[in-house]
Every structure is written in structure tokens, then in C-alpha cells.
Design an enzyme around this catalytic site. Structure first.
Site, PDB file in Angstrom:
ATOM      1  N   LYS A   1      31.450 -33.751  -8.832  1.00 16.57           N
ATOM      2  CA  LYS A   1      30.297 -33.590  -9.736  1.00 16.57           C
ATOM      3  C   LYS A   1      30.377 -32.275 -10.510  1.00 16.57           C
ATOM      4  CE  LYS A   1      27.201 -34.003  -6.386  1.00 16.57           C
ATOM      5  NZ  LYS A   1      28.000 -34.254  -5.171  1.00 16.57           N
TER       6      LYS A   1
ATOM      7  N   ARG B   1      18.213 -35.237  -4.025  1.00 16.48           N
ATOM      8  CA  ARG B   1      18.946 -35.702  -2.854  1.00 16.48           C
ATOM      9  C   ARG B   1      18.046 -36.474  -1.900  1.00 16.48           C
ATOM     10  NH1 ARG B   1      23.238 -31.257  -3.134  1.00 16.48           N
ATOM     11  NH2 ARG B   1      24.836 -31.802  -1.633  1.00 16.48           N
TER      12      ARG B   1
ATOM     13  N   ARG C   1      39.764 -27.870  -0.824  1.00 15.29           N
ATOM     14  CA  ARG C   1      38.971 -26.912  -1.610  1.00 15.29           C
ATOM     15  C   ARG C   1      38.595 -25.708  -0.741  1.00 15.29           C
ATOM     16  NH1 ARG C   1      33.378 -28.903  -4.309  1.00 15.29           N
ATOM     17  NH2 ARG C   1      32.476 -28.430  -2.278  1.00 15.29           N
TER      18      ARG C   1
ATOM     19  N   ARG D   1      33.870 -21.266   0.689  1.00 12.41           N
ATOM     20  CA  ARG D   1      32.616 -21.861   1.166  1.00 12.41           C
ATOM     21  C   ARG D   1      32.743 -22.228   2.639  1.00 12.41           C
ATOM     22  NH1 ARG D   1      30.238 -26.348  -2.963  1.00 12.41           N
ATOM     23  NH2 ARG D   1      29.238 -26.951  -0.989  1.00 12.41           N
TER      24      ARG D   1
ATOM     25  N   ARG E   1      27.817 -33.257   6.176  1.00 11.98           N
ATOM     26  CA  ARG E   1      27.291 -33.299   4.797  1.00 11.98           C
ATOM     27  C   ARG E   1      27.390 -34.724   4.248  1.00 11.98           C
ATOM     28  NH1 ARG E   1      30.980 -28.989   2.178  1.00 11.98           N
ATOM     29  NH2 ARG E   1      30.015 -29.639   0.227  1.00 11.98           N
TER      30      ARG E   1
HETATM   31  P1  AMP Z   1      26.475 -28.807  -2.883  1.00 16.29           P
HETATM   32  O1  AMP Z   1      26.990 -27.592  -3.560  1.00 16.29           O
HETATM   33  O2  AMP Z   1      25.739 -29.721  -3.847  1.00 16.29           O
HETATM   34  O3  AMP Z   1      27.486 -29.524  -2.066  1.00 16.29           O
HETATM   35  O4  AMP Z   1      25.323 -28.299  -1.868  1.00 16.29           O
HETATM   36  C1  AMP Z   1      25.633 -27.448  -0.779  1.00 16.29           C
HETATM   37  C2  AMP Z   1      24.467 -27.367   0.185  1.00 16.29           C
HETATM   38  O5  AMP Z   1      23.313 -26.860  -0.496  1.00 16.29           O
HETATM   39  C3  AMP Z   1      24.000 -28.709   0.722  1.00 16.29           C
HETATM   40  O6  AMP Z   1      24.772 -29.128   1.842  1.00 16.29           O
HETATM   41  C4  AMP Z   1      22.570 -28.381   1.110  1.00 16.29           C
HETATM   42  O7  AMP Z   1      22.503 -27.645   2.295  1.00 16.29           O
HETATM   43  C5  AMP Z   1      22.127 -27.472  -0.018  1.00 16.29           C
HETATM   44  N1  AMP Z   1      21.546 -28.268  -1.131  1.00 16.29           N
HETATM   45  C6  AMP Z   1      22.037 -28.390  -2.400  1.00 16.29           C
HETATM   46  N2  AMP Z   1      21.242 -29.174  -3.144  1.00 16.29           N
HETATM   47  C7  AMP Z   1      20.250 -29.597  -2.338  1.00 16.29           C
HETATM   48  C8  AMP Z   1      19.145 -30.455  -2.494  1.00 16.29           C
HETATM   49  N3  AMP Z   1      18.912 -31.070  -3.669  1.00 16.29           N
HETATM   50  N4  AMP Z   1      18.312 -30.649  -1.453  1.00 16.29           N
HETATM   51  C9  AMP Z   1      18.538 -30.026  -0.282  1.00 16.29           C
HETATM   52  N5  AMP Z   1      19.569 -29.245  -0.043  1.00 16.29           N
HETATM   53  C10 AMP Z   1      20.431 -29.014  -1.053  1.00 16.29           C
END
Ligand code: AMP
Length: 369
Positions: free
Chosen positions: A193, A268, A307, A313, A325
Site C-alpha cells: 500500500k 481498519r 523489509r 521496524r 498483524r
Molecule cells: P502499518 O504501517 O499500516 O502496517 O501499521 C502499523 C501499526 O500501526 C499497526 O499494526 C497498528 O498497530 C497501528 N495502526 C496503523 N493504522 C491503524 C489503524 N487504522 N487502526 C489501528 N491501529 C493502526
């Protein structure tokens, strides 16, 4: 919704409502005027429809005349009122009622009072169909007010935007946000994404909001939000809805003039999707599409582990957190496919292949929206 020149307008006050209000004004004024024969003075151009409808409903004899002033340029009220046609008859001793389509700043009234200063009329009263109390800056009394409206630009029923819209039988209000394109980029962690959003935001001139990136930025800067989010993110769990929703709303507000947004990692959960709809509604806008990158789980795990070697990360470094996740995605997020499918807004795209190929697939969907 209608478009006049470059701007969009939404229906605001119906022809029926306007008709009822004019009827009420006509009766009210007729009762106050008693046996006098009043002279109604319309202020051109805008008032031609109000005057026409009003005098047809006025139940007793009356006279009608017009003066012509020019005030609006585009969607802003100008201080500078020009008198194009003044009074053309002697109104000494007469009961005069000004009929205005709209009073906002009140600048036109200054000119009206200037015109009548040396006329020895018996009484001068002001009636207006629409009135914007928040915009009104003068002290002149308004004797008859049809409908109070918020301080937003309107067209229709005699009122124009740069010449257009006067002929509309109802009133339209300007749309706060002019025609945005809003996309939800969807898919499990590692679907690509963020990578694709970087291309799409340039191509379509959109603002990219990744909730994950905003959380990581807050963690790096050790903000209270960052500290709170970190405890969830480190385990691969979702941050609580209200925290995430408040943050997302604030990010959107920071970009109030945007052409539109790419939401990446949001919504989400169902609650987040509902709140996103409310946010879009408040901007007179909507989510145009949820575009999902579809990738098999084992490929996701492979991608995220690789990655993790360079991203720094913590949630990419450990296979069990990665799997958590992905599980969170299937437990809480994947159902949003139904939410957007029900509105015919879900578009699935194969997320396996070269970055360029996938960008082309996504662009094809967006171009057809
Ligand atoms: P991402 O970078 O989108 O993979 O997000 C990394 C982490 O951020 C996720 O595993 C969640 O812990 C938190 N996070 C990101 N976006 C959301 C969301 N919309 N709702 C809840 N937690 C989020």
C-alpha cells in the site's frame, strides 16, 4: 448537485419553502401597512424573483418599482456598491418597503439609506427573503426577515455566481469542499500500500495519509500519542479506535484544501469506516473507492521479513508479530470489504507482480471511477 463555472453547489432551500416564506411575508406586511398603498422597491438584479412572487401574493393594491445596484464579485461581497439606476419617481409621503433577496454584510443597505436620505417618505422599511446574521455588520433595522441562513454562499432564485444560477427556482449552497477524490488503499500488511500510494499521490495530486506512518512519526518524536500507540504496535495489535480516529481527523484537517486523499492503513475497523464516512460527509464529500491489493499470506510474511532487514521496524523483524498483524487484518479489518462492496465501491487488484505493473492496475481502476 450542480456545477456553475468552476464551483459545485448542493440543494439547500426548496422552491416550496421559499414560496411559503414569501406568502408569510406578504400577509405580515399587508397587515402592518393597513389601508396605505405601499410602494415596494426591489433591488436589482437579485430581487427580481422575490419581488415578482411577493407582489402576486400581496392581497391589496400596491405599487412596484426598482433600483439597480451592483455588489457581488464572484463569491465575495464587495464593499464597493455601485448605483446603476436610482429612484425614478417621487416617493414623498409614501410608505416604502424595500424588497431584498438577501442581506449579508449590509453594504447594500448603506447605499439604500443614502438614496432615501433626502426623500421625504412617510416610512421606510426593509424586508428581505434571506438574511445572514453572522455576516451582517450594520445597525440598520431589518423589519421583515424571511429565512435566516448560515454565512455560506448561495445561488438560485435570483442570486447568481458570476452571472449563472439566477434562473434556478430553488436555492443551492456552495459545497465546502470542491469535488475531492478520496481513495482507501486496502490490503493486509505487506501488500504494498505504501509503495503504491507514493506513485498514486503524485499521479493524481492527492494527499497520502498512512496512519502507521503517523504513529511511527509520533513514536520517533516521543509524543504522548506515540507512547500510547507503541504499546499496541509492538505486539502487532491495533491501536484503539478513538485514538486512531481522532488522529486521522486531525491529519485531514491539516490538509483542508486537498484535492482528495489516499487513506493507507485506515479504516481498519467498522467503527473507523463509519467515522470516515462522517468525516467525508462533513466535507460534502465521500469515499470514492476502496482499492484492495490482494496478496497471499505466505508472500506477505516473506516480504515483511525481508523489509524488516532494512526498515528498522520492530513489527517487521519478528515472524510471530508479523503473523499477528496478518491475523488482526483478517479478524478486524477484512470485513470492511463487505462494508464497501455493499456501496459498490470495492475494487480488488492483484498485488503480486512488478511495482510498475501494479501501479498500472490501480490506475486503471481509478481512471474509471
Ligand atoms: P502499518 O504501517 O499500516 O502496517 O501499521 C502499523 C501499526 O500501526 C499497526 O499494526 C497498528 O498497530 C497501528 N495502526 C496503523 N493504522 C491503524 C489503524 N487504522 N487502526 C489501528 N491501529 C493502526
Amino acid at each position: 448537485m450542480i456545477k456553475l463555472h468552476d464551483k459545485y453547489f448542493k440543494p439547500f432551500i426548496s422552491a416550496k419553502e421559499i414560496d411559503d416564506v414569501i406568502q408569510r411575508l406578504a400577509i405580515e406586511i399587508a397587515e402592518d401597512v393597513g389601508d396605505e398603498i405601499p410602494v415596494f422597491v426591489g433591488i436589482l438584479n437579485g430581487s427580481f424573483m422575490v419581488v415578482s412572487d411577493f407582489v402576486k401574493k400581496y392581497p391589496k393594491p400596491c405599487e412596484v418599482t426598482f433600483i439597480k445596484l451592483a455588489s457581488y464579485e464572484g463569491v465575495k461581497s464587495t464593499e464597493d456598491i455601485q448605483r446603476l439606476i436610482g429612484l425614478t419617481q417621487d416617493l414623498t409621503g409614501r410608505t416604502v418597503i424595500i424588497l431584498e433577496d438577501i442581506i449579508d454584510t449590509g453594504n447594500t443597505l448603506t447605499e439604500v439609506h443614502r438614496i432615501f436620505k433626502n426623500e421625504e417618505v412617510k416610512s421606510l422599511k426593509i424586508a428581505t427573503l434571506f438574511y445572514k446574521p453572522e455576516a451582517y455588520k450594520k445597525d440598520y433595522k431589518l423589519h421583515y426577515v424571511g429565512i435566516e441562513i448560515p454565512n455560506k454562499f448561495i445561488v438560485g432564485f435570483g442570486l447568481d455566481y458570476d452571472g449563472l444560477g439566477r434562473n434556478l427556482p430553488e436555492i443551492y449552497q456552495i459545497k465546502e469542499t470542491q469535488h475531492m477524490t478520496n481513495l482507501v488503499l486496502f490490503g493486509p500488511p505487506g501488500a504494498g500500500k505504501g509503495t503504491q500510494a507514493d506513485f498514486l499521490k503524485e499521479k493524481y495530486n492527492l494527499i497520502h495519509i498512512s496512519t502507521g506512518d503517523v504513529f511511527r512519526y509520533n513514536i520517533k518524536n516521543e509524543t504522548a500519542l506515540g507512547m500510547l500507540a507503541k504499546s499496541y504496535m509492538d505486539k502487532g495489535e491495533l491501536v484503539p479506535d478513538q485514538v486512531t480516529i481522532d488522529m486521522l481527523n486531525a491529519e485531514v484537517e491539516k490538509n483542508a484544501d486537498a484535492n482528495g486523499f489516499i487513506f493507507d492503513g485506515f479504516p481498519r475497523t467498522n467503527a473507523q469506516a463509519e467515522s470516515l464516512n462522517e468525516l467525508m460527509d462533513s466535507k460534502d464529500s465521500q469515499i470514492n473507492a476502496m482499492i484492495a491489493l490482494e496478496v497471499d499470506d505466505e508472500i506477505l510474511v516473506e516480504r515483511l521479513l525481508s523489509r524488516g532487514k532494512t526498515s528498522g521496524r520492530a513489527d517487521d523483524a519478528d515472524e510471530s508479530i508479523i503473523r499477528n498483524r496478518i491475523a488482526e487484518y483478517y479478524n478486524k479489518t477484512a470485513i470492511l470489504k463487505d462494508f464497501y462492496s455493499a456501496q459498490n465501491k470495492y475494487f480488488g487488484v492483484d498485488g503480486v507482480g512488478s511495482i510498475d505493473d501494479i501501479t498500472v492496475r490501480l490506475s486503471t481502476v481509478i481512471d474509471e471511477l
